[in-house]
Design a protein around this motif. Structure first.
Motif, PDB file in Angstrom:
ATOM      1  N   THR A 197      51.072  20.943  24.993  1.00 40.33           N
ATOM      2  CA  THR A 197      51.490  21.585  23.753  1.00 40.33           C
ATOM      3  C   THR A 197      50.306  21.678  22.802  1.00 40.33           C
ATOM      4  O   THR A 197      49.546  20.721  22.653  1.00 40.33           O
ATOM      5  N   ILE A 198      50.146  22.828  22.165  1.00 51.65           N
ATOM      6  CA  ILE A 198      49.114  23.010  21.144  1.00 51.65           C
ATOM      7  C   ILE A 198      49.798  23.459  19.855  1.00 51.65           C
ATOM      8  O   ILE A 198      50.481  24.482  19.828  1.00 51.65           O
ATOM      9  N   TYR A 199      49.642  22.668  18.804  1.00 52.86           N
ATOM     10  CA  TYR A 199      50.155  23.020  17.484  1.00 52.86           C
ATOM     11  C   TYR A 199      49.037  23.612  16.638  1.00 52.86           C
ATOM     12  O   TYR A 199      47.918  23.075  16.604  1.00 52.86           O
ATOM     13  N   GLU A 200      49.340  24.696  15.934  1.00 54.61           N
ATOM     14  CA  GLU A 200      48.444  25.204  14.903  1.00 54.61           C
ATOM     15  C   GLU A 200      49.082  24.857  13.563  1.00 54.61           C
ATOM     16  O   GLU A 200      50.168  25.337  13.236  1.00 54.61           O
ATOM     17  N   LEU A 201      48.405  23.988  12.818  1.00 55.00           N
ATOM     18  CA  LEU A 201      48.996  23.354  11.644  1.00 55.00           C
ATOM     19  C   LEU A 201      48.402  23.923  10.359  1.00 55.00           C
ATOM     20  O   LEU A 201      47.209  23.791  10.096  1.00 55.00           O
ATOM     21  N   TYR A 202      49.272  24.537   9.563  1.00 56.91           N
ATOM     22  CA  TYR A 202      48.892  25.187   8.313  1.00 56.91           C
ATOM     23  C   TYR A 202      49.284  24.324   7.116  1.00 56.91           C
ATOM     24  O   TYR A 202      50.200  23.513   7.189  1.00 56.91           O
ATOM     25  N   GLY A 203      48.616  24.567   5.981  1.00 54.00           N
ATOM     26  CA  GLY A 203      49.102  24.095   4.702  1.00 54.00           C
ATOM     27  C   GLY A 203      50.080  25.118   4.145  1.00 54.00           C
ATOM     28  O   GLY A 203      50.461  26.080   4.827  1.00 54.00           O
ATOM     29  N   PRO A 204      50.489  24.946   2.869  1.00 53.72           N
ATOM     30  CA  PRO A 204      51.495  25.849   2.311  1.00 53.72           C
ATOM     31  C   PRO A 204      51.015  27.285   2.138  1.00 53.72           C
ATOM     32  O   PRO A 204      51.818  28.207   2.156  1.00 53.72           O
ATOM     33  N   ARG A 205      49.694  27.486   1.966  1.00 55.77           N
ATOM     34  CA  ARG A 205      49.185  28.859   1.875  1.00 55.77           C
ATOM     35  C   ARG A 205      47.676  28.866   2.096  1.00 55.77           C
ATOM     36  O   ARG A 205      47.046  27.810   2.167  1.00 55.77           O
ATOM     37  N   SER A 206      47.125  30.067   2.197  1.00 55.37           N
ATOM     38  CA  SER A 206      45.678  30.217   2.310  1.00 55.37           C
ATOM     39  C   SER A 206      45.053  30.238   0.919  1.00 55.37           C
ATOM     40  O   SER A 206      45.699  30.632  -0.066  1.00 55.37           O
ATOM     41  N   TYR A 207      43.790  29.826   0.852  1.00 54.52           N
ATOM     42  CA  TYR A 207      43.064  29.783  -0.414  1.00 54.52           C
ATOM     43  C   TYR A 207      41.675  30.375  -0.227  1.00 54.52           C
ATOM     44  O   TYR A 207      41.080  30.277   0.848  1.00 54.52           O
ATOM     45  N   SER A 208      41.144  30.935  -1.297  1.00 54.15           N
ATOM     46  CA  SER A 208      39.754  31.373  -1.332  1.00 54.15           C
ATOM     47  C   SER A 208      38.925  30.346  -2.097  1.00 54.15           C
ATOM     48  O   SER A 208      39.470  29.448  -2.763  1.00 54.15           O
ATOM     49  N   SER A 209      37.597  30.474  -2.033  1.00 55.07           N
ATOM     50  CA  SER A 209      36.735  29.610  -2.835  1.00 55.07           C
ATOM     51  C   SER A 209      37.021  29.796  -4.321  1.00 55.07           C
ATOM     52  O   SER A 209      36.952  28.831  -5.098  1.00 55.07           O
ATOM     53  N   ALA A 210      37.341  31.028  -4.721  1.00 55.71           N
ATOM     54  CA  ALA A 210      37.706  31.277  -6.121  1.00 55.71           C
ATOM     55  C   ALA A 210      38.973  30.519  -6.492  1.00 55.71           C
ATOM     56  O   ALA A 210      39.088  29.977  -7.607  1.00 55.71           O
ATOM     57  N   ASP A 211      39.930  30.455  -5.569  1.00 56.19           N
ATOM     58  CA  ASP A 211      41.155  29.674  -5.815  1.00 56.19           C
ATOM     59  C   ASP A 211      40.834  28.190  -5.970  1.00 56.19           C
ATOM     60  O   ASP A 211      41.404  27.499  -6.811  1.00 56.19           O
ATOM     61  N   VAL A 212      39.914  27.711  -5.144  1.00 55.82           N
ATOM     62  CA  VAL A 212      39.527  26.301  -5.216  1.00 55.82           C
ATOM     63  C   VAL A 212      38.854  26.008  -6.551  1.00 55.82           C
ATOM     64  O   VAL A 212      39.128  24.991  -7.199  1.00 55.82           O
ATOM     65  N   ALA A 213      37.970  26.914  -6.979  1.00 56.50           N
ATOM     66  CA  ALA A 213      37.299  26.741  -8.272  1.00 56.50           C
ATOM     67  C   ALA A 213      38.312  26.700  -9.411  1.00 56.50           C
ATOM     68  O   ALA A 213      38.205  25.875 -10.325  1.00 56.50           O
TER      69      ALA A 213
END
Length: 290
Positions: A197-213
């Motif tokens: 079994t291979i799981y691909e594990l995500y967080g709640p959404r994607s982020y950009s570097s601008a979002d992180v800033a």
């Protein structure tokens, strides 16, 4: 028979241990030095000291284990990143055969479907194929990009209002809290997943570097802007923080794979899973405890 956790003092490994303790499951943590072992022992965790390059110590650490949480450690300072990884995985395989582990849960990464051209991510491809043909159940977790990678830039964000990034500032990629990965891995260790079994594990959404800033700015109470490091400066930036020549090459190749989209989830024959911790809540807690 215990769940054996390699890298038990790391961000993900310690979360695996925490969750197994919550579940009341037998657990043994494996670390490389005595100081980190003492911290685990103080919590009542059975602990072994073993370097992945030391096969006899590794065999002793895996003794009486039923499942193994495995990962491919790297620092960026190795003279031969993939050669070092191959040596470690060869020892893992030999130790497994000798000590009767029945199930391996491997900490892989998104992009592990590629056998070449992705730099450090090739380590995860190697991990996913290291135990072929030896009769153990294999489960691999491919998490998104760790929130914790951004903590390296807390100081310039706080002092100068600048968030350096190797990525285009508006490039959104899947990201995740490393503790969520550890908790998920603990659940996988204790469930009945069948080979393979291979799981691909995500967080709640994607982020950009601008979002992180922006998230840093909200936590720090000041304006923070993302600034992409010029491609011509990548090598000297990595060299300045102690990367080896091969560490630089593999990191650059991995970063280019992320930017091109080559490292995105495979989605073919994998199981999608999702964790809940947001970047904002992660950074708030991390800055508070810094």
């Amino acid at each position: 028979m215990a769940h054996i956790i390699l890298g038990a003092s790391g961000r993900v490994g310690s979360a695996v241990v925490d969750r197994l303790l919550e579940l009341g499951a037998p657990v043994k943590g494996v670390v490389r030095n005595e100081g980190k072992a003492d911290a685990l022992k103080s919590r009542g965790v059975d602990t072994s000291i073993a370097d992945a390059h030391n096969l006899p110590a590794l065999k002793a650490a895996l003794r009486d284990g039923e499942t193994l949480f495995a990962l491919t450690p790297e620092t960026g300072r190795e003279k031969n990143v993939l050669g070092d990884t191959n040596d470690i995985l060869t020892n893992y395989r030999a130790a497994l055969v000798a000590d009767g582990i029945k199930k391996v849960v491997g900490l892989s990464s998104m992009g592990a479907q590629h056998r070449e051209g992705t730099g450090n991510l090739v380590m995860s491809y190697m991990l996913e194929h290291a135990f072929d043909g030896i009769g153990v159940s294999r489960v691999f977790i491919r998490p998104a990009y760790y929130f914790s990678n951004w903590l390296n830039y807390l100081e310039p964000a706080e002092k100068n209002g600048m968030l350096p990034t190797f990525f285009p500032v508006d490039l959104k990629i899947p990201m995740i809290c490393p503790a969520d990965v550890g908790r998920f891995a603990a659940e996988v260790l204790t469930n009945g997943d069948s080979d393979m079994t291979i799981y691909e594990l995500y967080g709640p959404r994607s982020y950009s570097s601008a979002d992180v800033a922006k998230a840093f700015g909200e936590v720090l109470g000041r304006e923070v802007k993302a600034q992409q490091i010029s491609r011509k400066d990548w090598d000297k930036t990595l060299d300045s923080i102690g990367f080896s020549a091969d560490g630089v090459r593999n990191f650059v190749e991995m970063t280019e794979a992320v930017i091109s989209g080559k490292s995105m989830p495979d989605g073919k024959g994998t199981v999608r899973a999702q964790a809940d911790t947001t970047l904002e809540s992660y950074l708030e807690e991390a800055v508070k405890n810094a």
